[in-house]
Design a protein around this motif. Structure first.
Motif, PDB file in Angstrom:
ATOM      1  N   VAL A   1      35.911  32.371  39.671  1.00 26.74           N
ATOM      2  CA  VAL A   1      36.752  33.247  38.845  1.00 26.74           C
ATOM      3  C   VAL A   1      36.147  33.402  37.454  1.00 26.74           C
ATOM      4  O   VAL A   1      36.136  34.504  36.886  1.00 26.74           O
ATOM      5  N   SER A   2      35.623  32.311  36.900  1.00 28.96           N
ATOM      6  CA  SER A   2      34.986  32.393  35.585  1.00 28.96           C
ATOM      7  C   SER A   2      33.791  33.344  35.626  1.00 28.96           C
ATOM      8  O   SER A   2      33.573  34.147  34.705  1.00 28.96           O
ATOM      9  N   SER A   3      33.013  33.272  36.706  1.00 30.24           N
ATOM     10  CA  SER A   3      31.855  34.148  36.844  1.00 30.24           C
ATOM     11  C   SER A   3      32.282  35.609  36.970  1.00 30.24           C
ATOM     12  O   SER A   3      31.679  36.503  36.362  1.00 30.24           O
ATOM     13  N   ILE A   4      33.331  35.862  37.741  1.00 28.34           N
ATOM     14  CA  ILE A   4      33.826  37.231  37.906  1.00 28.34           C
ATOM     15  C   ILE A   4      34.274  37.806  36.566  1.00 28.34           C
ATOM     16  O   ILE A   4      33.918  38.932  36.195  1.00 28.34           O
TER      17      ILE A   4
ATOM     18  N   ILE B   1      38.452  34.727  29.095  1.00 27.50           N
ATOM     19  CA  ILE B   1      37.226  35.279  29.662  1.00 27.50           C
ATOM     20  C   ILE B   1      36.038  34.535  29.064  1.00 27.50           C
ATOM     21  O   ILE B   1      35.790  34.606  27.861  1.00 27.50           O
ATOM     22  N   PRO B   2      35.309  33.752  29.868  1.00 27.75           N
ATOM     23  CA  PRO B   2      34.195  32.976  29.327  1.00 27.75           C
ATOM     24  C   PRO B   2      33.037  33.867  28.924  1.00 27.75           C
ATOM     25  O   PRO B   2      32.820  34.928  29.499  1.00 27.75           O
ATOM     26  N   GLU B   3      32.288  33.421  27.925  1.00 24.10           N
ATOM     27  CA  GLU B   3      31.114  34.161  27.500  1.00 24.10           C
ATOM     28  C   GLU B   3      29.957  33.856  28.431  1.00 24.10           C
ATOM     29  O   GLU B   3      29.703  32.708  28.771  1.00 24.10           O
TER      30      GLU B   3
ATOM     31  N   VAL C   1      43.444  37.961  43.110  1.00 26.63           N
ATOM     32  CA  VAL C   1      42.654  36.749  42.882  1.00 26.63           C
ATOM     33  C   VAL C   1      43.321  35.778  41.913  1.00 26.63           C
ATOM     34  O   VAL C   1      43.365  34.566  42.174  1.00 26.63           O
ATOM     35  N   ILE C   2      43.853  36.279  40.805  1.00 26.92           N
ATOM     36  CA  ILE C   2      44.380  35.396  39.759  1.00 26.92           C
ATOM     37  C   ILE C   2      45.537  34.521  40.259  1.00 26.92           C
ATOM     38  O   ILE C   2      45.565  33.316  39.973  1.00 26.92           O
ATOM     39  N   PRO C   3      46.525  35.060  40.999  1.00 26.35           N
ATOM     40  CA  PRO C   3      47.582  34.170  41.522  1.00 26.35           C
ATOM     41  C   PRO C   3      47.034  33.053  42.405  1.00 26.35           C
ATOM     42  O   PRO C   3      47.501  31.907  42.320  1.00 26.35           O
ATOM     43  N   LYS C   4      46.056  33.357  43.256  1.00 21.85           N
ATOM     44  CA  LYS C   4      45.449  32.311  44.086  1.00 21.85           C
ATOM     45  C   LYS C   4      44.729  31.278  43.212  1.00 21.85           C
ATOM     46  O   LYS C   4      44.739  30.080  43.494  1.00 21.85           O
ATOM     47  N   TYR C   5      44.114  31.781  42.173  1.00 21.51           N
ATOM     48  CA  TYR C   5      43.424  30.913  41.217  1.00 21.51           C
ATOM     49  C   TYR C   5      44.421  29.967  40.542  1.00 21.51           C
ATOM     50  O   TYR C   5      44.183  28.751  40.439  1.00 21.51           O
TER      51      TYR C   5
END
Length: 288
Positions: free
Chosen positions: A53-56, A189-191, A219-223
């Protein structure tokens, strides 16, 4: 000096306590072994989920989505994961300190609790209980994590709260358990980190199919559910590890006290015998 009767009564009481703490240590050890295996086997999945998720998000560009934006409400939903029982050292109080030390106004916090100890303690301090999930911490399931996730997401999307946080204990090993307070929403949102190979090259953006909003809605709810379930697994392993250590220390302390009381009892007994002999000899000498 205490009498022999008082010393014996205290020694018997401590021996009874030591038997209880030893039994609790054995029970906690069995539970800890099972919880540790579950926590360690599920950890790779949740770590990968977080990294994915961070990569997305880092490759998504400027996407305006409700899960990525701060809500208008000043209130915060805080998921607090503790235990239903005490006698676990500082396990529950450390999670409580993570919440109280976050700097939030108790009136602006809505608690979603799994575990009676954290619920009761924080409510006494003025925090508002939104929902309690009872006994789910006794045997955590992904279904329970989905229920918690659904409730906090509904509060967030409806504007009732502007942020979602979670307080739990990270399991490292048998004696190391780290209380942690993390923000679940809005997702940060990671840099993107530029590697030596990519320096000077533009970052390739993520392609979404269908639209980015629909993908993030799925995706976010599953995350979020995955993070909650992973936190519960960590919490159960940490709780039983902390209780096992606490009961082991209590048993050791009780055994030391029993040794000291045995020594005191023997001294008192020897003193009483010496006193009786002295009185007999004195009486015999008086009759001569």
């Amino acid at each position: 000096m205490a009498s022999m009767r008082e010393i014996k009564r205290r020694k018997t009481s401590i021996q009874s306590t030591a038997q209880t703490t030893k039994a609790m240590k054995l029970v906690s050890t069995v539970k800890f072994q099972k919880a540790r295996v579950k926590a360690e086997t599920t950890k790779p999945y949740f770590d990968k989920m977080y990294d994915t998720v961070s990569s997305i998000l880092s490759k998504s560009g400027n996407i305006h989505h409700r899960y990525l934006m701060q809500g208008e409400s000043e209130k915060k939903a805080v998921i607090v994961i503790t235990s239903n029982r005490g006698l676990a050292g500082g396990y529950n109080s450390n999670v409580e300190k993570a919440v109280t030390g976050a700097g939030f106004n108790p009136a602006d916090v809505q608690l979603y609790t799994a575990g009676r100890k954290g619920r009761d303690s924080l409510v006494k301090k003025g925090y508002v209980l939104a929902k309690d999930y009872g006994e789910v911490i006794e045997a955590p399931t992904y279904r329970a994590a989905m229920d918690i996730g659904r409730d906090v997401l509904e509060a967030f999307t409806s504007g009732e709260v502007g942020e979602i946080w979670m307080a739990y204990t990270v399991f490292k090993n048998t004696i190391t358990h780290i209380p942690k307070m993390i923000r679940l929403l809005p997702v940060a949102i990671p840099e993107a980190e530029a590697s030596d190979e990519n320096k000077g090259n533009p970052l390739l953006l993520m392609n979404f199919e269908p639209e980015p909003e629909e993908v993030l809605d799925a995706v976010i709810p599953k995350y979020i559910n995955s993070l909650i379930y992973g936190a519960m697994m960590n919490a159960v392993a940490s709780e039983n590890g902390a209780r096992m250590t606490a009961m082991d220390n209590a048993t050791s302390n009780a055994e030391e006290m029993i040794e000291d009381l045995t020594l005191s009892y023997n001294r008192a007994r020897q003193g009483a015998i010496t006193q009786e002999i002295t009185e007999i000899v004195s009486g015999a000498e008086a009759l001569k």
